[in-house]
Design a protein around this motif. Structure first.
Motif, PDB file in Angstrom:
ATOM      1  N   VAL A  43       0.839  -1.202   0.000  1.00 12.59           N
ATOM      2  CA  VAL A  43       0.000   0.000   0.000  1.00 12.59           C
ATOM      3  C   VAL A  43       0.881   1.263   0.000  1.00 12.59           C
ATOM      4  N   VAL A  44       2.038   1.212   0.643  1.00 10.36           N
ATOM      5  CA  VAL A  44       2.987   2.332   0.558  1.00 10.36           C
ATOM      6  C   VAL A  44       3.397   2.542  -0.898  1.00 10.36           C
ATOM      7  N   VAL A  45       3.692   1.454  -1.590  1.00  8.61           N
ATOM      8  CA  VAL A  45       4.073   1.543  -3.006  1.00  8.61           C
ATOM      9  C   VAL A  45       2.922   2.114  -3.832  1.00  8.61           C
ATOM     10  N   LEU A  46       1.691   1.691  -3.548  1.00  7.90           N
ATOM     11  CA  LEU A  46       0.527   2.256  -4.239  1.00  7.90           C
ATOM     12  C   LEU A  46       0.438   3.761  -3.979  1.00  7.90           C
ATOM     13  N   GLY A  47       0.648   4.165  -2.739  1.00 10.94           N
ATOM     14  CA  GLY A  47       0.640   5.594  -2.405  1.00 10.94           C
ATOM     15  C   GLY A  47       1.701   6.357  -3.180  1.00 10.94           C
ATOM     16  N   ARG A  48       2.877   5.771  -3.303  1.00 13.25           N
ATOM     17  CA  ARG A  48       3.955   6.425  -4.061  1.00 13.25           C
ATOM     18  C   ARG A  48       3.616   6.502  -5.548  1.00 13.25           C
ATOM     19  N   LEU A  49       2.933   5.490  -6.063  1.00 12.61           N
ATOM     20  CA  LEU A  49       2.486   5.517  -7.456  1.00 12.61           C
ATOM     21  C   LEU A  49       1.509   6.676  -7.667  1.00 12.61           C
ATOM     22  N   ILE A  50       0.583   6.832  -6.751  1.00 12.97           N
ATOM     23  CA  ILE A  50      -0.386   7.928  -6.824  1.00 12.97           C
ATOM     24  C   ILE A  50       0.339   9.267  -6.709  1.00 12.97           C
ATOM     25  N   GLN A  51       1.301   9.354  -5.783  1.00 14.20           N
ATOM     26  CA  GLN A  51       2.088  10.587  -5.648  1.00 14.20           C
ATOM     27  C   GLN A  51       2.804  10.930  -6.948  1.00 14.20           C
ATOM     28  N   GLY A  52       3.397   9.932  -7.586  1.00 10.80           N
ATOM     29  CA  GLY A  52       4.129  10.175  -8.829  1.00 10.80           C
ATOM     30  C   GLY A  52       3.229  10.722  -9.920  1.00 10.80           C
ATOM     31  N   PHE A  53       2.025  10.170 -10.009  1.00  7.56           N
ATOM     32  CA  PHE A  53       1.086  10.651 -11.021  1.00  7.56           C
ATOM     33  C   PHE A  53       0.701  12.103 -10.742  1.00  7.56           C
ATOM     34  N   GLY A  54       0.329  12.400  -9.498  1.00  2.57           N
ATOM     35  CA  GLY A  54      -0.072  13.763  -9.155  1.00  2.57           C
ATOM     36  C   GLY A  54       1.088  14.744  -9.146  1.00  2.57           C
ATOM     37  N   GLY A  55       2.225  14.290  -8.653  1.00  3.78           N
ATOM     38  CA  GLY A  55       3.392  15.166  -8.568  1.00  3.78           C
ATOM     39  C   GLY A  55       3.938  15.592  -9.917  1.00  3.78           C
ATOM     40  N   ALA A  56       3.625  14.830 -10.954  1.00  2.00           N
ATOM     41  CA  ALA A  56       4.082  15.179 -12.297  1.00  2.00           C
ATOM     42  C   ALA A  56       3.530  16.517 -12.760  1.00  2.00           C
ATOM     43  N   SER A  57       2.434  16.957 -12.168  1.00  5.68           N
ATOM     44  CA  SER A  57       1.843  18.229 -12.582  1.00  5.68           C
ATOM     45  C   SER A  57       2.736  19.419 -12.219  1.00  5.68           C
ATOM     46  N   VAL A  58       3.523  19.292 -11.171  1.00  7.68           N
ATOM     47  CA  VAL A  58       4.301  20.443 -10.697  1.00  7.68           C
ATOM     48  C   VAL A  58       5.355  20.896 -11.714  1.00  7.68           C
ATOM     49  N   PRO A  59       6.289  20.035 -12.124  1.00  7.58           N
ATOM     50  CA  PRO A  59       7.266  20.531 -13.103  1.00  7.58           C
ATOM     51  C   PRO A  59       6.639  20.848 -14.453  1.00  7.58           C
ATOM     52  N   THR A  60       5.614  20.084 -14.832  1.00 10.08           N
ATOM     53  CA  THR A  60       4.964  20.339 -16.121  1.00 10.08           C
ATOM     54  C   THR A  60       4.338  21.731 -16.134  1.00 10.08           C
ATOM     55  N   VAL A  61       3.594  22.045 -15.097  1.00 10.74           N
ATOM     56  CA  VAL A  61       2.973  23.370 -15.003  1.00 10.74           C
ATOM     57  C   VAL A  61       4.043  24.456 -14.890  1.00 10.74           C
ATOM     58  N   ALA A  62       5.095  24.195 -14.132  1.00  4.93           N
ATOM     59  CA  ALA A  62       6.150  25.205 -13.970  1.00  4.93           C
ATOM     60  C   ALA A  62       6.806  25.540 -15.312  1.00  4.93           C
ATOM     61  N   PHE A  63       7.130  24.521 -16.093  1.00  4.54           N
ATOM     62  CA  PHE A  63       7.742  24.780 -17.401  1.00  4.54           C
ATOM     63  C   PHE A  63       6.803  25.570 -18.308  1.00  4.54           C
ATOM     64  N   VAL A  64       5.542  25.196 -18.320  1.00  6.48           N
ATOM     65  CA  VAL A  64       4.573  25.901 -19.160  1.00  6.48           C
ATOM     66  C   VAL A  64       4.397  27.342 -18.688  1.00  6.48           C
ATOM     67  N   ALA A  65       4.280  27.539 -17.386  1.00  6.97           N
ATOM     68  CA  ALA A  65       4.090  28.889 -16.847  1.00  6.97           C
ATOM     69  C   ALA A  65       5.278  29.788 -17.191  1.00  6.97           C
ATOM     70  N   ILE A  66       6.480  29.262 -17.056  1.00  4.02           N
ATOM     71  CA  ILE A  66       7.665  30.049 -17.415  1.00  4.02           C
ATOM     72  C   ILE A  66       7.649  30.371 -18.901  1.00  4.02           C
ATOM     73  N   GLY A  67       7.313  29.387 -19.715  1.00  3.02           N
ATOM     74  CA  GLY A  67       7.271  29.609 -21.161  1.00  3.02           C
ATOM     75  C   GLY A  67       6.229  30.625 -21.593  1.00  3.02           C
ATOM     76  N   ARG A  68       5.116  30.673 -20.889  1.00  3.66           N
ATOM     77  CA  ARG A  68       4.031  31.579 -21.282  1.00  3.66           C
ATOM     78  C   ARG A  68       4.089  32.938 -20.605  1.00  3.66           C
TER      79      ARG A  68
END
Length: 174
Positions: A43-68
């Motif tokens: 279940v810890v591994v499942l939690g980390r999988l969920i974190q990885g999916f959600g956490g991917a939004s941070v750098p993606t949004v940051a790169f887009v925000a800087i670009g725009r």
């Protein structure tokens, strides 16, 4: 993380960066809660999988925000500052997590971050609302196919990693 990056990019193009960051923060916090309350390592591994999916939004949004939002002349400095924001926590975080786990409980390493995620997401989402989306519906549908491709790549990589750890070739399937 790979699937989360592609999904976030698709959502950014459709609705701007604020909504995908909010969704990603909620998913990341959910992963923290699942990990922090986990009754087993699976279940810890499942939690980390969920974190990885959600956490991917941070750098993606940051790169887009800087670009725009920043002119060409300022982008290099912003990307350098953002790199520092990943390096410093990467160096300090594990030691701090070890201290927290030793002094309290390992569960606090996960659960203690939830209020900080909520606060940071609230502040950043408000700042991102004025940034526009840039893609029309036809382009958005075409990009949705990339999401499926990223899921298949992630599954293939996961199967490859699972197979690499097995001694018998068919043990992965059983």
């Amino acid at each position: 993380n790979l699937v989360g990056i592609v999904a976030t990019g698709l959502l950014i193009d459709r609705s701007g960066p604020a909504r995908p960051l909010a969704i990603g923060a909620v998913i990341f916090a959910l992963g923290l809660i699942v990990g922090g309350l986990a009754p087993s390592m699976e279940v810890v591994v499942l939690g980390r999988l969920i974190q990885g999916f959600g956490g991917a939004s941070v750098p993606t949004v940051a790169f887009v925000a800087i670009g725009r939002a920043y002119p060409d002349s300022s982008r290099a400095r912003m990307f350098a500052a953002m790199s520092t924001a990943w390096v410093v926590p990467g160096l300090v975080g594990p030691a701090l997590a070890g201290v927290v786990a030793d002094q309290t409980t390992w569960r606090l390493v996960f659960l203690g971050l939830v209020p900080f995620v909520a606060l940071a997401a609230t502040i950043v989402v408000r700042a991102l609302r004025p940034l526009p989306h840039l893609v029309d519906e036809a382009d958005a549908r075409r990009m949705a196919r990339r999401l499926l491709a990223s899921v298949l790549v992630a599954l293939g990589a996961g199967l490859l990693l699972a197979a690499a750890g097995r001694t018998a070739p068919l043990e992965v399937l059983g």
